[in-house]
Enzyme design. Structure first.
Site, PDB file in Angstrom:
ATOM      1  N   TYR A 119      -6.150 -55.876  30.677  1.00  0.00           N
ATOM      2  CA  TYR A 119      -6.601 -54.992  29.600  1.00  0.00           C
ATOM      3  C   TYR A 119      -7.761 -54.131  30.081  1.00  0.00           C
ATOM      4  O   TYR A 119      -7.779 -52.903  29.871  1.00  0.00           O
ATOM      5  CB  TYR A 119      -7.027 -55.823  28.385  1.00  0.00           C
ATOM      6  CG  TYR A 119      -7.466 -54.993  27.204  1.00  0.00           C
ATOM      7  CD1 TYR A 119      -6.573 -54.139  26.566  1.00  0.00           C
ATOM      8  CD2 TYR A 119      -8.768 -55.060  26.714  1.00  0.00           C
ATOM      9  CE1 TYR A 119      -6.963 -53.371  25.473  1.00  0.00           C
ATOM     10  CE2 TYR A 119      -9.170 -54.305  25.627  1.00  0.00           C
ATOM     11  CZ  TYR A 119      -8.268 -53.464  25.008  1.00  0.00           C
ATOM     12  OH  TYR A 119      -8.659 -52.707  23.926  1.00  0.00           O
TER      13      TYR A 119
ATOM     14  N   SER B 200     -12.408 -48.827  25.715  1.00  0.00           N
ATOM     15  CA  SER B 200     -13.031 -50.044  25.185  1.00  0.00           C
ATOM     16  C   SER B 200     -14.122 -50.489  26.140  1.00  0.00           C
ATOM     17  O   SER B 200     -14.051 -50.218  27.350  1.00  0.00           O
ATOM     18  CB  SER B 200     -11.982 -51.156  25.062  1.00  0.00           C
ATOM     19  OG  SER B 200     -12.590 -52.418  24.852  1.00  0.00           O
TER      20      SER B 200
END
Length: 312
Positions: A185, A159
């Protein structure tokens, strides 16, 4: 990178368009998180091209519904379901033990995003444990099956959130530093890229290529921990109107490119976005790959730390 890979495809391309001329008959694929979000469309595209596809899922009932839908839409009855909880190492080991024969395509797609602080039974931070350690154990456990396939591809779904944090080796699991959901994350998504870098080095002689990618912004169950207000705040902070949502079919396109396209034959250890290789160090709100995510020293260190963590 002067030899940056570009393709005829773009942010608007769909998985079906990317795979349109590709025949995967006789090939076997595994898609983690194949029952939701872009995992569904990744699996559907692979099945539509003739592959045997195993949906590796936590929720077997959801997997069965998804498999039935994919079989109905593609006519390919070789869509299988297997239980897999990436946060549970016993579950990963059981999946690996249950696999027999070659594996041509492994799509490490499942993930958890920006969750509150959760820990596995081992005390590992949940996002790192799921997004990286679970997939690391799965891929290394399936290494022999991938080598047997001769020309296997591993897809590491990362990501642009990797921009938020390198892997903080001094305190990966937030045992001393304050926990931040987005830093955690981001760290896990950096780890997904570093895995591709080191696996490229270690597995080149086995004919296995490993690449990472950013699928784009897609509104899926991945964001279950994130409120609409938080999403709006993030969009405003990053330029607002420039952040367009992709459809799941568009979100799966880069995964399918990395998993199947002959344009990437022999290409490994790189990071793709919008169906093209990302620019290194030129970071936008959802574009570019950080230099630290491609650092071979960090990649080698992460591999060693991961092995040590899993064998304690």
């Amino acid at each position: 990178m002067s030899d940056r890979i570009t393709t005829p495809f773009s942010a608007q391309s769909t998985a079906a368009e990317v795979i349109a001329a590709i025949d995967l008959a006789g090939r076997r694929a595994v898609v983690t998180g194949g029952a939701s979000g872009i995992g569904v469309e990744t699996a559907r595209a692979l099945a539509g091209a003739g592959a045997e596809v195993t949906l590796a899922v936590r929720n077997v009932e959801a997997g069965e519904r998804t498999a039935a839908d994919i079989i109905d839409s593609t006519g390919n009855k070789q869509v299988l379901i297997a239980p897999l909880d990436l946060a549970d190492q016993a579950s990963v080991a059981a999946f690996v033990a249950g696999w027999d024969g070659p594996l041509h395509i492994l799509v490490n797609n499942a993930g958890v995003m920006a969750s509150p602080l959760l820990r596995t039974v081992q005390g590992w931070e949940m996002q790192f444990a799921t997004n990286h350690l679970g997939h690391f154990a799965l891929a290394t456990g399936l290494h022999r099956a991938l080598a047997e396939a001769a020309g296997a591809r591993v897809v590491s779904v990362s990501s642009s959130a990797h921009h938020r944090s390198p892997v903080v080796f001094d305190d990966i699991h937030f045992e001393r530093r304050p926990y931040d959901p987005w830093s955690a994350y981001g760290q896990s998504k950096t780890a997904n890229v570093l895995f591709a870098v080191e696996a490229t080095t270690r597995w080149a002689d086995d004919g296995i290529t490993v690449n990472a990618l950013m699928p784009g912004g897609i509104r899926t169950n991945l964001q279950r921990y994130i409120s609409d207000e938080e999403l709006d705040r993030l969009r405003a902070a990053a330029g607002g109107a420039d952040l367009r949502w992709k459809t799941p079919e568009q979100g799966a396109a880069t995964s399918i490119l990395v998993a199947t396209s002959p344009l990437l034959d022999g290409i490994s250890g790189r990071y793709f976005e919008d169906c093209n290789e990302a620019e290194v160090g030129k970071l936008g709100a959802r574009s570019g790959v950080a230099e630290y995510a491609l650092d071979p020293d960090a990649a080698a260190r992460l591999w060693q730390v991961s092995v040590e963590t899993l064998t304690r």
